[in-house]
Design an enzyme around this catalytic site. Sequence first.
Site, PDB file in Angstrom:
ATOM      1  N   ASP A 171      38.677 -67.579  53.499  1.00 44.05           N
ATOM      2  CA  ASP A 171      39.647 -67.225  54.525  1.00 44.05           C
ATOM      3  C   ASP A 171      39.828 -65.705  54.568  1.00 44.05           C
ATOM      4  OD1 ASP A 171      41.909 -67.897  56.383  1.00 44.05           O
ATOM      5  OD2 ASP A 171      43.089 -66.986  54.769  1.00 44.05           O
ATOM      6  N   GLU A 213      34.859 -65.973  56.538  1.00 43.60           N
ATOM      7  CA  GLU A 213      35.534 -65.768  57.818  1.00 43.60           C
ATOM      8  C   GLU A 213      35.592 -64.247  57.967  1.00 43.60           C
ATOM      9  OE1 GLU A 213      39.580 -67.160  60.136  1.00 43.60           O
ATOM     10  OE2 GLU A 213      39.744 -66.526  58.056  1.00 43.60           O
TER      11      GLU A 213
END
Length: 718
Positions: free
Chosen positions: A351, A387
């Site tokens: 993330d 990401e």
Amino acid sequence: MVAVTGSPIREGLPYPLGATWDGKGVNFALFSAYATRVELCLFDEAGERETARIELPEYTDEIWHGYVPDVHPGSIYGYRVYGPYEPRNGHRFNPNKLVLDPYARGHFDDLTWNPAVFGYQLESGDDTTFDERDSAPFVPKCVVVDPNFDWKGEPERRAVPWEHTIIYEVHLRGYTKLHPELPKEWCGTYKGLSGKVIQYIKSLGVTSVELLPIHSIIDDSLLLDKGLKNYWGYNSFGFFAPARRYAHEHEQTLREFKEMVARLHNTGLEVILDVVYNHTAEGNHLGPTLSFKGIDNASYYRVLPDEPCYYINDTGTGNTLNLSHIRVIQMVADSLRYWAAETHVDGFRFDLGTILAREAKGFDGQSGFLKACCQDPELRTVKLIAEPWDCGPGGYQVGGFSPGWAEWNDKFRDTVRDFWRGAAPASALAPRLCASGDLFNHRGRKPSASVNFITAHDGFTLSDLVSYNDKHNEANGEDNKDGQANNRSWNCGAEGPTDDENVNALRRRQRRNFLATLLLSQGTPMLLAGDEFGRTQQGNNNAYCQDNVISWVDWNIDEEGQALICFAQKLTALRHKYPILRRNRFLTGIYNEELDVKDVTWINASGAEMKPEQWGDMNMECFGMLMDGRAQPTGIRKRGGDATLLMVLNGYHDLVGFTLPETVGGSYWQLLIDTNLPEDGGVGRFTTGEVYGVTGRLLLLFVLQTDDRTGLQEFAKC
């Protein structure tokens, strides 16, 4: 308090960090560069009464450590860390606050939001004040775990090659919470991913299950006050412990997680964890003191150089972990290695991954963290997916990560969405169909580095993407102000559910167009769980706080949903069958003189190769992608022997007559996919030069055939 164990404490070792049981006792080791004293606190079985407070006797290389005999798995503990309480200098030590071991493998109990969990006097609103209330009755505690687990019978981990990988993104709780064939107490737990649930996932043709965060999670007080929860789980407070909230029996959390991994592996499915190493649940300078903040705030977090009482907030969540610090990098690498080696997971999706590679001067493709992952013998054998963006300066880095990494490709998402709503021409879509070589084709990176997706947990589901022009997040309690407004969605003529059959027919075709584009493009496809049968969130594109039917998968699948499942299965079967759809070399369209072949040729509606001036036509919305199976498949200079495929995409709203091109190797085009006639794919045969009437907003897939001796019915039925 003093130790209540039968034997005196010993010096122990500064490694490994955390609480390590050796069969006779536990070695405790905790990093803190600025602490002046560390006390280990032991609790009774209920976690309510503090039974011992033991000062760790040794300090080696900034590690506080001691060995306590007669402590065993199941023992509950925490730390009290002494040092300066000087927020203006970045230090927030407060021994009145029980803090969690960053390396704890298990946690006990949940957080109770109370003023005592804050290091300062919450009522004052001034974080420079000092609070003397004991937080122990209100905070989670750590548990000593027995790491032993019998992996016998589980197949040896065999990584799915990147070019074969199809990722299926799943929220562990929401996926099974409403499943009708599970024991009720298993729904929403690690045990829920078992039996028929796993068999269903396997039947889709996917290879890898990517789980939203399963690290220990805390629910924000602001959400709880609204009757909501941090459902997605991007609010970790420990990087080594699986979340208790997903366990059937809390005391067996780690074992249940390992059993789930073993079950998935038994069916040949990989397990990829979505991990959050960019921030923690402690929030900004006004947040609670739960772990890192009270252990060594100035080391664990990035603070403003001129005002170290405040955090650098590149995450948008209040704080940012300091991956420039050697011990923080060590913690993250140790965590990754633990999950890979001890729990046998097959990969990680990071993330806000840009933050992990950010140094003092910004994103650095040679950052300490990326180097640590690259050289680690365990981590370089698993899948690493970034990401590649955050909200900090220079935070958008799609295509910028090091070789060995894959990345979420939002340019694929946005361009494909635009094309099918008539807002992007062929020239914009073509590179996305080829794994975005303009972004990833460098330094020996492969097409699989581009993780393509249309939808993900964050944003509209596929069904909502074709049913809503606007977000509808009223249930989040923020007056619909949260969530992304620019969704590149199109409701096909009506907002939300409708009885208009023309609108519904177009929506069905658009869903198939999106699925086909995703699963037939070069690169690594990622499918959002439930999209294969039209799951809806009623237009909510930011359901992070909805631990309810808005987010839970509804397994009452109607006939239309079953048909879409069949179509998705047909697409994955085609992807697995035809290697040209998953080449591990970029399709470039460059003519290979030595082999007399071009790997991809772009075809216009007249059946001829696209000319440069046509690429500049912003109204060019119907075109073909001819993938020649004779093209060189590897670095060895020889022709390939794969089937040749033709994909035709019509983003125009009306019928287009498309001339099927003549090409070397065959005289017939066998129809495999027509998104307007999903049941008929595989039965049509057309000669080269024949005109096919391409319905408005349609995707077709053909395979080149030389004669009649082919199984034309092979993909006619699911």
